[in-house]
Write a protein that holds these residues in place. Structure first.
Motif, PDB file in Angstrom:
ATOM      1  N   TRP B 221     -85.099  49.112  12.131  1.00 41.78           N
ATOM      2  CA  TRP B 221     -84.245  48.837  13.403  1.00 41.78           C
ATOM      3  C   TRP B 221     -82.520  48.554  13.327  1.00 41.78           C
ATOM      4  O   TRP B 221     -81.604  49.290  13.889  1.00 41.78           O
ATOM      5  N   LEU B 222     -82.522  47.907  11.993  1.00 42.75           N
ATOM      6  CA  LEU B 222     -80.793  47.750  11.642  1.00 42.75           C
ATOM      7  C   LEU B 222     -80.312  48.879  11.192  1.00 42.75           C
ATOM      8  O   LEU B 222     -79.101  49.181  11.811  1.00 42.75           O
ATOM      9  N   SER B 223     -81.039  49.742  10.516  1.00 41.16           N
ATOM     10  CA  SER B 223     -80.248  51.020  10.102  1.00 41.16           C
ATOM     11  C   SER B 223     -80.252  52.062  11.291  1.00 41.16           C
ATOM     12  O   SER B 223     -79.087  52.756  11.292  1.00 41.16           O
ATOM     13  N   SER B 224     -81.312  51.906  12.270  1.00 42.78           N
ATOM     14  CA  SER B 224     -80.848  52.746  13.586  1.00 42.78           C
ATOM     15  C   SER B 224     -79.804  52.360  14.286  1.00 42.78           C
ATOM     16  O   SER B 224     -78.984  53.123  14.721  1.00 42.78           O
ATOM     17  N   PHE B 225     -79.586  50.932  14.373  1.00 44.88           N
ATOM     18  CA  PHE B 225     -78.356  50.583  15.125  1.00 44.88           C
ATOM     19  C   PHE B 225     -77.156  50.748  14.461  1.00 44.88           C
ATOM     20  O   PHE B 225     -76.204  51.114  15.152  1.00 44.88           O
ATOM     21  N   ALA B 226     -77.051  50.636  13.239  1.00 43.65           N
ATOM     22  CA  ALA B 226     -76.153  51.005  12.263  1.00 43.65           C
ATOM     23  C   ALA B 226     -75.465  52.521  12.370  1.00 43.65           C
ATOM     24  O   ALA B 226     -74.391  52.647  12.769  1.00 43.65           O
ATOM     25  N   TYR B 227     -76.404  52.955  12.431  1.00 42.81           N
ATOM     26  CA  TYR B 227     -76.345  54.748  12.685  1.00 42.81           C
ATOM     27  C   TYR B 227     -75.706  55.025  14.177  1.00 42.81           C
ATOM     28  O   TYR B 227     -74.697  55.799  14.229  1.00 42.81           O
ATOM     29  N   THR B 228     -76.302  54.505  15.043  1.00 46.47           N
ATOM     30  CA  THR B 228     -75.942  54.588  16.268  1.00 46.47           C
ATOM     31  C   THR B 228     -74.247  54.091  16.630  1.00 46.47           C
ATOM     32  O   THR B 228     -73.773  54.886  17.211  1.00 46.47           O
ATOM     33  N   PHE B 229     -74.317  53.031  16.036  1.00 44.96           N
ATOM     34  CA  PHE B 229     -72.544  52.639  16.144  1.00 44.96           C
ATOM     35  C   PHE B 229     -71.773  53.364  15.356  1.00 44.96           C
ATOM     36  O   PHE B 229     -70.485  53.978  15.751  1.00 44.96           O
ATOM     37  N   GLU B 230     -72.142  53.790  14.154  1.00 45.26           N
ATOM     38  CA  GLU B 230     -71.335  54.569  13.044  1.00 45.26           C
ATOM     39  C   GLU B 230     -70.927  55.778  13.613  1.00 45.26           C
ATOM     40  O   GLU B 230     -69.828  55.999  13.807  1.00 45.26           O
ATOM     41  N   LEU B 231     -72.035  56.445  14.276  1.00 45.12           N
ATOM     42  CA  LEU B 231     -71.757  57.848  14.907  1.00 45.12           C
ATOM     43  C   LEU B 231     -70.784  57.932  16.075  1.00 45.12           C
ATOM     44  O   LEU B 231     -69.836  58.617  16.165  1.00 45.12           O
ATOM     45  N   PHE B 232     -70.903  56.660  17.057  1.00 44.94           N
ATOM     46  CA  PHE B 232     -70.223  56.783  18.002  1.00 44.94           C
ATOM     47  C   PHE B 232     -68.632  56.241  17.658  1.00 44.94           C
ATOM     48  O   PHE B 232     -67.380  56.978  18.028  1.00 44.94           O
ATOM     49  N   PHE B 233     -68.483  55.258  16.815  1.00 37.77           N
ATOM     50  CA  PHE B 233     -67.002  54.901  16.178  1.00 37.77           C
ATOM     51  C   PHE B 233     -66.231  55.952  15.479  1.00 37.77           C
ATOM     52  O   PHE B 233     -65.128  56.340  15.484  1.00 37.77           O
ATOM     53  N   ASP B 234     -67.354  56.713  14.764  1.00 37.86           N
ATOM     54  CA  ASP B 234     -66.610  57.708  13.796  1.00 37.86           C
ATOM     55  C   ASP B 234     -66.134  58.873  14.617  1.00 37.86           C
ATOM     56  O   ASP B 234     -65.003  59.287  14.680  1.00 37.86           O
ATOM     57  N   PHE B 235     -67.171  59.280  15.491  1.00 41.41           N
ATOM     58  CA  PHE B 235     -66.536  60.648  16.554  1.00 41.41           C
ATOM     59  C   PHE B 235     -65.560  60.139  17.575  1.00 41.41           C
ATOM     60  O   PHE B 235     -64.549  60.879  17.846  1.00 41.41           O
ATOM     61  N   ALA B 236     -65.921  59.043  18.167  1.00 43.02           N
ATOM     62  CA  ALA B 236     -64.817  58.719  19.196  1.00 43.02           C
ATOM     63  C   ALA B 236     -63.264  58.441  18.720  1.00 43.02           C
ATOM     64  O   ALA B 236     -62.377  58.631  19.189  1.00 43.02           O
ATOM     65  N   GLY B 237     -63.565  57.767  17.390  1.00 38.45           N
ATOM     66  CA  GLY B 237     -62.245  57.155  16.658  1.00 38.45           C
ATOM     67  C   GLY B 237     -61.430  58.566  16.399  1.00 38.45           C
ATOM     68  O   GLY B 237     -60.232  58.719  16.438  1.00 38.45           O
ATOM     69  N   TYR B 238     -62.313  59.706  15.653  1.00 39.51           N
ATOM     70  CA  TYR B 238     -61.727  60.988  15.494  1.00 39.51           C
ATOM     71  C   TYR B 238     -61.011  61.422  16.868  1.00 39.51           C
ATOM     72  O   TYR B 238     -59.883  61.970  16.656  1.00 39.51           O
ATOM     73  N   THR B 239     -61.979  61.627  17.964  1.00 35.29           N
ATOM     74  CA  THR B 239     -61.211  62.046  19.167  1.00 35.29           C
ATOM     75  C   THR B 239     -60.120  61.418  19.610  1.00 35.29           C
ATOM     76  O   THR B 239     -58.978  62.020  19.903  1.00 35.29           O
ATOM     77  N   ASN B 240     -59.968  60.176  19.472  1.00 34.01           N
ATOM     78  CA  ASN B 240     -58.792  59.308  19.783  1.00 34.01           C
ATOM     79  C   ASN B 240     -57.586  59.787  18.892  1.00 34.01           C
ATOM     80  O   ASN B 240     -56.403  59.967  19.641  1.00 34.01           O
ATOM     81  N   MET B 241     -58.017  60.059  17.863  1.00 42.15           N
ATOM     82  CA  MET B 241     -56.798  60.283  16.933  1.00 42.15           C
ATOM     83  C   MET B 241     -56.177  61.726  17.225  1.00 42.15           C
ATOM     84  O   MET B 241     -55.031  62.049  17.043  1.00 42.15           O
ATOM     85  N   ALA B 242     -57.145  62.617  17.630  1.00 35.48           N
ATOM     86  CA  ALA B 242     -56.877  63.922  17.911  1.00 35.48           C
ATOM     87  C   ALA B 242     -56.059  64.014  19.019  1.00 35.48           C
ATOM     88  O   ALA B 242     -54.998  64.621  19.303  1.00 35.48           O
ATOM     89  N   ILE B 243     -56.527  63.202  20.075  1.00 34.76           N
ATOM     90  CA  ILE B 243     -55.817  63.340  21.448  1.00 34.76           C
ATOM     91  C   ILE B 243     -54.304  62.550  21.230  1.00 34.76           C
ATOM     92  O   ILE B 243     -53.548  62.942  21.883  1.00 34.76           O
ATOM     93  N   GLY B 244     -54.359  61.513  20.313  1.00 34.11           N
ATOM     94  CA  GLY B 244     -53.019  60.623  20.231  1.00 34.11           C
ATOM     95  C   GLY B 244     -52.141  61.737  19.442  1.00 34.11           C
ATOM     96  O   GLY B 244     -50.988  61.673  19.747  1.00 34.11           O
ATOM     97  N   THR B 245     -52.580  62.359  18.489  1.00 35.78           N
ATOM     98  CA  THR B 245     -51.607  63.448  17.708  1.00 35.78           C
ATOM     99  C   THR B 245     -51.144  64.343  18.691  1.00 35.78           C
ATOM    100  O   THR B 245     -50.026  64.896  18.671  1.00 35.78           O
ATOM    101  N   ALA B 246     -52.263  64.963  19.465  1.00 33.76           N
ATOM    102  CA  ALA B 246     -51.534  66.024  20.396  1.00 33.76           C
ATOM    103  C   ALA B 246     -50.830  65.473  21.331  1.00 33.76           C
ATOM    104  O   ALA B 246     -49.680  66.095  21.448  1.00 33.76           O
ATOM    105  N   MET B 247     -50.988  64.253  21.865  1.00 32.58           N
ATOM    106  CA  MET B 247     -49.933  63.391  22.570  1.00 32.58           C
ATOM    107  C   MET B 247     -48.489  63.370  22.167  1.00 32.58           C
ATOM    108  O   MET B 247     -47.386  63.615  22.942  1.00 32.58           O
ATOM    109  N   MET B 248     -48.364  62.972  20.716  1.00 30.54           N
ATOM    110  CA  MET B 248     -47.240  62.994  20.226  1.00 30.54           C
ATOM    111  C   MET B 248     -46.250  64.178  20.058  1.00 30.54           C
ATOM    112  O   MET B 248     -45.429  64.284  20.075  1.00 30.54           O
ATOM    113  N   PHE B 249     -47.186  65.257  20.228  1.00 34.34           N
ATOM    114  CA  PHE B 249     -46.467  66.734  20.241  1.00 34.34           C
ATOM    115  C   PHE B 249     -46.270  67.307  21.586  1.00 34.34           C
ATOM    116  O   PHE B 249     -45.775  68.357  21.844  1.00 34.34           O
TER     117      PHE B 249
END
Lengths: 158, 455
Positions: B221-249
């Motif tokens: 259960w712990l590993s499944s929750f860890a992956y669930t959160f990892e995937l979200f923060f990893d992908f959403a984090g990247y998307t926020n960085m992508a959107i933020g970088t584009a905004m700067m330009f």
């Protein structure tokens, strides 16, 4: 087809050439430059996950007898226990010394094989899968059951 | 190059942005294209040739389609041009597997490392497909070479999306202009993404790798929750960085996440998770197939096709096919089962979160026997309920789970807005603290790649 002009025919030829090139480009892998720090960081994270420790200078002297002038940087990760053979050694070298370092790595693997021959079945299996590989100015000696997968992952990740 | 590399943060981005700001207006697009090529070719110079090839293919292919004199000819040309891209996608994803299988079949040992998919290919090729289809359907004006090149190569969305259809990219960015406001908002958004990635996602990544082979009930259960959160923060984090970088330009990129773990059903989850991919499949596969305006059987088939393709898009191992079908079946149940009663919102949320969590177990592991073992352990059909390792990780990471749960399930954004409205200075202090902490984590932590880079 009747409506196709000469200009369009040229365009088709160019498109075909570009298509072939797109398929071929990724196959021709460029001789990329790997940075020692990057590779070290990668293996450090793997070592931490596997509860391996950084080996000190005396371990280096004992297991990898190399003249300190032959390398610029080195990092070795291994387990505490003497019965665990999993080990990562990362050397930053000059091109001229690369071959010598690779030989030392091969010798290290042979020495381990000699000590476990005859009784350490699992250790021998791990040692059989060990790899020594050169990435530009970095020499990697990876002793582990998943050595090949680790190197492939590293190539993809970096 | 990765958004979380120090060379990007301290050299590439500031230099690219400064040069862009002082660049004369007619040269701004050209500069962005050069920067994007550099970004893509940073670690693998051959990638520059690959991306340049794709740009040329997109431009000439677009003209070739547009020159079709009738709808029939245009359609035929679109199929030919898009067919090559589909072949390319399959070639990159499956050729190595087929090759390995052939070697194993004939017991040969000859190995080549030929089929290494260039980073971000699934994203780039899907955007190009939308570009050709938009042109064939006259959804956009005739693109200039620079417009086409920038659309294909624009570096913030190059490696992991968001997948933005060409007509939207054009519409949203017609009047794009560099502004202080844009830079300020971009930096804030980038900081948020960086913090999500290096503080949260990377911590969960270490936890997941430590527990991924602990098949006790608690460990699973712990590993499944860890992956669930990892995937979200990893992908959403990247998307926020992508959107933020584009905004700067001065550019706008489409949103990709809308609090996905607060979804009330599987269908609702996919309206909130990787929105750009699900929208792409809806617009370019589901609707052209007839959507729900067809017979019942065909409608079921359309849903299953879309989800099968979604699974296949993610990778070449069978678990992705299984994962796609898992959602296909869940959505079929949701669409066709009469909804006689409504569960309380919080209970629906919890059930959906658990359903998504089981989905990620399938997604995370390519070995089917490991998926089976983990699911078996999660339901308690295992001899070991609790291992010493899982207990120790539970104690050490409980704070991390609470923090992640708080961010994911609570309306933090609304509270944050209230706080800013009341104390205007707090925004600057919070973002500065986040940025400094994220950089400190980045300097101290070990290398963690983005999970979606593999696609």
């Amino acid at each position: 087809m009747k409506q196709m002009t000469r200009k369009e025919l040229y365009m088709i030829i160019v498109l075909v050439f570009i298509s072939i090139a797109i398929v071929i480009f990724p196959v021709i892998k460029a001789q990329r430059i790997y940075e020692y720090e990057e590779i070290d960081r990668y293996f450090q994270s793997i070592a931490t996950q596997r509860e391996m420790e950084k080996k000190d200078a005396s371990f280096l002297r004992r297991c990898y007898p190399i003249n300190p002038n032959e390398y610029q940087n080195v990092q070795i990760y291994g387990h505490k226990g003497a019965m665990e053979v999993e080990e990562f050694a990362i050397f930053q070298v000059d091109y001229a010394n690369a071959e010598a370092i690779m030989q030392v790595c091969e010798k290290r693997i042979s020495a381990l094989k000699q000590s476990f021959a005859g009784y350490g079945t699992t250790q021998m299996e791990t040692l059989e899968k060990a790899l020594v590989k050169q990435y530009g100015i970095v020499i990697l000696c990876v002793i582990g059951n998943d050595a090949e997968a680790l190197l492939k992952e590293m190539e993809n990740a970096l | 190059m990765s958004f979380t590399s120090l060379s990007f943060l301290f050299y590439f981005l500031p230099i690219a942005l400064f040069a862009y700001a002082i660049c004369p207006k007619p040269l701004k697009k050209a500069w962005l294209i050069i920067v994007s090529l550099l970004f893509y070719g940073w670690m693998e110079p051959m990638n520059v040739l690959y991306l340049s090839g794709l740009i040329l293919y997109a431009y000439l292919g677009g003209i070739f389609i547009q020159n079709g004199t009738s709808w029939k000819i245009k359609k035929l040309r679109t199929w030919i041009i898009c067919g090559f891209l589909i072949f390319l996608l399959l070639y990159f994803k499956y050729a190595q597997g087929v090759y390995d299988a052939l070697l194993a079949l004939f017991q040969q040992e000859f190995q080549v490392s030929a089929w290494l998919m260039p980073l971000g290919s699934s994203f780039i090729l899907f955007q190009m497909l939308s570009y050709f289809i938009d042109i064939a359907n006259d959804r956009c004006e005739k693109p200039s070479f620079s417009d086409c090149a920038l659309y294909v190569s624009f570096f913030p969305k190059l490696l992991m999306g968001p997948i933005m259809p060409y007509h939207r990219f054009q519409q949203e960015n017609q009047l794009c202009a560099l502004s202080w406001n844009g830079i300020e908002n971009g930096v804030k958004r980038f900081t948020l993404g960086l913090a999500q990635k290096v503080i949260l996602a990377d911590s969960f990544a270490l936890l997941y790798s430590a527990l991924s082979h602990d098949f006790s009930t608690l460990g699973s259960w712990l590993s499944s929750f860890a992956y669930t959160f990892e995937l979200f923060f990893d992908f959403a984090g990247y998307t926020n960085m992508a959107i933020g970088t584009a905004m700067m330009f001065g550019y706008y990129l489409t949103e990709n996440f809308k609090h996905p773990y607060r979804a009330l059903s599987a269908r609702d989850f996919w309206r909130r998770w990787h929105i750009s991919l699900s929208t792409w499949f809806r617009d370019y596969v589901y609707i052209p197939l007839g959507g729900n305006r067809v017979s019942l059987l065909k409608h079921i088939g359309n849903i299953l096709i879309v989800w099968l393709l979604t699974g296949i898009w993610h990778g070449n191992s069978f678990n992705f096919v299984l994962w796609g079908l898992y959602y296909g079946i869940l959505i079929l149940i949701e669409v066709f089962l009469p909804q006689r009663f409504h569960l309380p919102k919080q209970l629906s949320r919890l059930i959906t979160f658990l359903i998504v969590n089981f989905g990620w177990v399938i997604f995370a592991r390519s070995d089917l026997s490991e998926i089976y073992h983990q699911l078996q352990a999660m339901f308690g059909f295992n001899d070991v309920w609790v291992s010493a390792q899982s207990i120790s990780y539970l104690y050490s990471s409980i704070g991390l789970f609470i923090l992640a749960g708080f961010i994911v399930f609570m309306p933090v954004e609304r509270w944050f807005q209230v706080l800013i409205n009341r104390y205007s200075q707090s925004e600057f202090i919070i973002y500065t603290c986040l940025l400094v902490t994220a950089i400190a984590y980045l300097l101290a932590s070990q290398y963690q790649s983005f999970l979606y880079f593999q696609f």
